[in-house]
Scaffold this active site. Structure first.
Site, PDB file in Angstrom:
ATOM      1  CB  SER A  32      -9.641  -2.376   4.362  1.00 20.38           C
ATOM      2  OG  SER A  32     -10.087  -3.276   3.827  1.00 20.38           O
ATOM      3  NE  ARG A  86      -4.091  -1.672   0.293  1.00 16.72           N
ATOM      4  CZ  ARG A  86      -3.242  -3.606  -0.397  1.00 16.72           C
ATOM      5  NH1 ARG A  86      -2.627  -3.678  -1.203  1.00 16.72           N
ATOM      6  NH2 ARG A  86      -4.401  -4.637   0.084  1.00 16.72           N
ATOM      7  CD  GLU A 142      -5.575   0.305   2.897  1.00 12.22           C
ATOM      8  OE1 GLU A 142      -5.419  -0.737   3.661  1.00 12.22           O
ATOM      9  OE2 GLU A 142      -6.298  -0.160   1.905  1.00 12.22           O
TER      10      GLU A 142
HETATM   11  C1  LIG Z   1     -16.207  -1.225  -0.734  1.00 10.92           C
HETATM   12  C2  LIG Z   1     -14.286  -1.364  -1.147  1.00 10.92           C
HETATM   13  C3  LIG Z   1     -13.610  -1.794  -1.979  1.00 10.92           C
HETATM   14  C4  LIG Z   1     -12.141  -1.459  -1.044  1.00 10.92           C
HETATM   15  N1  LIG Z   1     -11.414  -2.760  -1.936  1.00 10.92           N
HETATM   16  C5  LIG Z   1     -10.004  -2.346  -2.016  1.00 10.92           C
HETATM   17  C6  LIG Z   1      -9.292  -3.529  -1.905  1.00 10.92           C
HETATM   18  O1  LIG Z   1     -10.338  -5.097  -1.849  1.00 10.92           O
HETATM   19  N2  LIG Z   1      -8.313  -4.195  -1.956  1.00 10.92           N
HETATM   20  C7  LIG Z   1      -8.156  -2.371  -2.221  1.00 10.92           C
HETATM   21  O2  LIG Z   1      -6.063  -1.910  -2.154  1.00 10.92           O
HETATM   22  N3  LIG Z   1      -8.371  -1.200  -1.593  1.00 10.92           N
HETATM   23  C8  LIG Z   1      -9.826  -0.936  -1.798  1.00 10.92           C
HETATM   24  N4  LIG Z   1     -10.803  -0.257  -1.380  1.00 10.92           N
HETATM   25  C9  LIG Z   1     -10.228   1.034  -1.539  1.00 10.92           C
HETATM   26  C10 LIG Z   1     -10.203   1.882  -3.069  1.00 10.92           C
HETATM   27  O3  LIG Z   1     -11.306   1.241  -4.193  1.00 10.92           O
HETATM   28  C11 LIG Z   1      -8.776   1.335  -3.258  1.00 10.92           C
HETATM   29  O4  LIG Z   1      -7.540   2.121  -2.463  1.00 10.92           O
HETATM   30  C12 LIG Z   1      -8.882   2.602  -5.221  1.00 10.92           C
HETATM   31  O5  LIG Z   1      -7.421   1.597  -5.398  1.00 10.92           O
HETATM   32  C13 LIG Z   1      -8.574   4.037  -4.747  1.00 10.92           C
HETATM   33  O6  LIG Z   1      -9.001   4.512  -6.106  1.00 10.92           O
HETATM   34  P1  LIG Z   1      -9.692   5.824  -6.346  1.00 10.92           P
HETATM   35  O7  LIG Z   1     -10.047   6.624  -7.875  1.00 10.92           O
HETATM   36  O8  LIG Z   1     -10.981   5.932  -5.476  1.00 10.92           O
HETATM   37  O9  LIG Z   1      -8.876   6.506  -5.429  1.00 10.92           O
HETATM   38  P2  LIG Z   1      -9.322   7.898  -4.574  1.00 10.92           P
HETATM   39  O10 LIG Z   1     -10.037   6.847  -3.591  1.00 10.92           O
HETATM   40  O11 LIG Z   1     -10.143   9.326  -5.790  1.00 10.92           O
HETATM   41  O12 LIG Z   1      -7.266   8.374  -4.416  1.00 10.92           O
HETATM   42  C14 LIG Z   1      -6.973   7.853  -2.534  1.00 10.92           C
HETATM   43  C15 LIG Z   1      -5.478   8.401  -3.793  1.00 10.92           C
HETATM   44  O13 LIG Z   1      -5.074   8.228  -4.703  1.00 10.92           O
HETATM   45  C16 LIG Z   1      -4.852  10.188  -5.209  1.00 10.92           C
HETATM   46  N5  LIG Z   1      -5.344   9.939  -6.642  1.00 10.92           N
HETATM   47  C17 LIG Z   1      -5.997   9.341  -7.177  1.00 10.92           C
HETATM   48  N6  LIG Z   1      -5.851   9.430  -8.296  1.00 10.92           N
HETATM   49  C18 LIG Z   1      -4.705   9.981  -9.257  1.00 10.92           C
HETATM   50  C19 LIG Z   1      -4.484  10.760  -9.550  1.00 10.92           C
HETATM   51  N7  LIG Z   1      -4.341  10.223 -11.154  1.00 10.92           N
HETATM   52  N8  LIG Z   1      -2.796  11.281  -9.934  1.00 10.92           N
HETATM   53  C20 LIG Z   1      -1.807  11.664  -8.792  1.00 10.92           C
HETATM   54  N9  LIG Z   1      -2.991  10.837  -7.351  1.00 10.92           N
HETATM   55  C21 LIG Z   1      -4.444  10.170  -7.384  1.00 10.92           C
HETATM   56  C22 LIG Z   1      -5.753  10.530  -4.381  1.00 10.92           C
HETATM   57  O14 LIG Z   1      -4.787  11.749  -4.021  1.00 10.92           O
HETATM   58  C23 LIG Z   1      -5.916   9.786  -3.136  1.00 10.92           C
HETATM   59  O15 LIG Z   1      -4.077  10.329  -1.753  1.00 10.92           O
HETATM   60  C24 LIG Z   1     -11.822  -0.760  -1.686  1.00 10.92           C
HETATM   61  C25 LIG Z   1     -12.996   0.324  -1.134  1.00 10.92           C
HETATM   62  C26 LIG Z   1     -14.169   0.178  -1.155  1.00 10.92           C
HETATM   63  C27 LIG Z   1     -15.214   1.569  -1.015  1.00 10.92           C
END
Ligand SMILES: Cc1cc2nc3c(=O)[nH]c(=O)nc-3n(C[C@H](O)[C@H](O)[C@H](O)COP(=O)(O)OP(=O)(O)OC[C@H]3O[C@@H](n4cnc5c(N)ncnc54)[C@H](O)[C@@H]3O)c2cc1C
Length: 307
Positions: free
Chosen positions: A231, A180, A301
Site C-alpha cells: 500500500s 505505522r 506509507e
Molecule cells: C505485496 C506487499 C504486501 C504488503 N502488505 C503489507 C501489509 O499488509 N501491512 C504492512 O504493514 N505492510 C505491508 N507491506 C509493506 C512491507 O512489507 C512492510 O512494511 C514490511 O514490514 C517492511 O519490511 P522490510 O524488511 O521489507 O523493510 P524495508 O522495506 O527493507 O525497510 C523499511 C524501513 O524499515 C527500516 N528497517 C528495516 N530493517 C531495519 C533494521 N534492522 N533496523 C533499522 N531499520 C530497519 C528501513 O530503514 C526502512 O526505513 C507490503 C508490501 C508488499 C510488497
C-alpha cells in the site's frame, strides 16, 4: 570533494574488513527492492551476525559516511540514480528464530513469514495477521507493520538495537508505537538487531487455518504478480485511501511504467520498466486528485530513498 575523499576512504577501509559475505560494490538496489526499482549504491554489505553488524556500523560511523539499513526492501521506493550511500542489508543472511515458552525471539533479517510459520508450528498465536507480508522482522518492527486487525506492536515484547553508541534493549512501552509508527522512525541511525515477541498458546490447527485465511485474502485482493511496495498511502482518519482512489476511477491510470493496480487501488505496480520518477509522478497525481475531491492530504506509507 571532501565527500569524495571520505567515500574513497570508506571503500578502501571496507575492502580490508573480513566479513563472511563479500561486499557488493556499486550494487543496483533494484535487485533488493520488491518494486524492482533503484539505482546503484556505493556498496551493499550483508553482515551475518551481530558481531559483524556492529563492526560494519562502527567502521562507517567512524568514517562519517552515510549508511542506510534495509530488510527485504518491500516498503521502499529507491530512486534510480546513483546513490552516495552505503547499504546494510539485514535479510535472510541475518535470520534466526528461538522459541522459549510463549516467546519467540528473531533476528532482524528473519522473514515475517518464517516467524509466523515457526509460531504456528509451536502452537503460538499472535502473528497470524502477518502471514504473507513479504518483509523482515526488522522492517516490521520499524514500520509497525499490520494487517487484518493485527499489528507488530500487539506482539512485540522488546527490541534489541544499536543506538549509535551501544546495544540496548527496550520494552514495548518505550517504543512509541502508533499506527505505522515507532521510535525507530524518529531515530534513523538506530539499527534493529532482534525482537522478542510475546505470543499466546493456541491450537496449532486454528492458528494455521487463520494464517492461511489471511494469506488467501492477500492473494485474492493484492496484485502479487507485479512488483510493488504494498500500500502506497497511509490510512487516513477521514478516508480509506484505496477506496477514495477507486472512486476517482484511477484504477489502471498509468504514468510511464507505473500503474494504479486494477486489483487494489492502494497499490502502484511496476508494469515492467517503471522508473522512480514514473512512480513519484503517479503519487503526485493521485494526491492531487484526492485532495481536490476530499481536501485530504494523503501521506506516503512507503519510504523514499535517494536524493
Ligand atoms: C505485496 C506487499 C504486501 C504488503 N502488505 C503489507 C501489509 O499488509 N501491512 C504492512 O504493514 N505492510 C505491508 N507491506 C509493506 C512491507 O512489507 C512492510 O512494511 C514490511 O514490514 C517492511 O519490511 P522490510 O524488511 O521489507 O523493510 P524495508 O522495506 O527493507 O525497510 C523499511 C524501513 O524499515 C527500516 N528497517 C528495516 N530493517 C531495519 C533494521 N534492522 N533496523 C533499522 N531499520 C530497519 C528501513 O530503514 C526502512 O526505513 C507490503 C508490501 C508488499 C510488497
Amino acid at each position: 570533494m571532501i565527500m569524495n575523499k571520505k567515500i574513497a576512504n570508506a571503500i578502501k577501509s571496507l575492502k580490508q574488513v573480513s566479513l563472511t559475505r563479500k561486499i557488493a560494490f556499486n550494487e543496483p538496489l533494484k535487485h533488493h527492492t520488491s518494486f524492482k526499482i533503484g539505482g546503484e549504491c556505493l556498496a551493499l554489505i550483508e553482515p551475518v551476525s551481530e558481531q559483524e553488524l556492529l563492526t560494519v556500523i562502527r567502521l562507517l560511523t567512524k568514517l562519517r559516511v552515510k549508511f542506510f539499513v534495509i530488510g527485504n526492501g518491500t516498503n521502499l521506493l529507491v530512486k534510480d540514480v546513483p546513490l552516495k550511500i552505503f547499504i546494510i542489508k539485514l535479510s535472510k543472511n541475518f535470520a534466526n528464530i528461538e522459541v522459549e515458552g510463549n516467546t519467540l525471539k528473531a533476528l532482524a533479517g528473519t522473514s515475517l513469514v518464517d516467524a509466523c510459520k515457526t509460531a504456528a508450528d509451536n502452537s503460538l498465536s499472535g502473528l497470524e495477521w502477518s502471514f504473507g507480508i513479504p518483509g523482515t522482522i526488522g522492517g516490521a518492527v520499524f514500520m509497525n507493520a499490520g494487517a487484518y486487525g493485527g499489528q507488530m506492536s500487539d506482539c512485540v515484547k522488546s527490541v534489541k538495537f544499536y543506538n549509535g553508541k551501544k546495544v540496548i534493549e527496550l520494552s514495548n512501552n518505550k517504543l512509541k508505537y502508533a499506527y505505522r509508527n515507532s521510535l525507530f522512525k524518529h531515530h534513523k541511525h538506530y539499527v534493529i538487531i532482534s525482537a522478542t515477541l510475546a505470543l499466546k498458546e493456541g491450537v496449532k490447527e486454528d492458528i494455521k487455518a487463520l494464517a492461511e485465511q489471511n494469506f488467501k485474502k492477500r492473494k485474492d485482493n493484492h496484485p502479487l504478480n507485479y512488483p510493488s511496495a504494498g500500500s502506497v498511502f497511509k490510512r487516513h482518519k477521514k478516508l480509506i485511501a484505496s477506496k477514495a482512489i477507486d472512486e476517482l476511477n484511477l484504477k489502471g491510470y498509468k504514468i510511464g511504467g507505473a500503474e494504479v493496480s486494477q486489483k487494489h487501488a492502494g497499490f502502484i505496480i511496476n508494469k515492467g520498466n517503471a522508473t522512480s520518477r514514473d512512480v513519484l509522478q503517479l503519487v503526485k497525481y493521485i494526491k492531487k486528485c484526492v485532495y481536490k475531491k476530499h481536501r485530504v492530504k494523503l501521506q506516503l506509507e512507503v519510504k523514499i530513498l535517494g536524493d
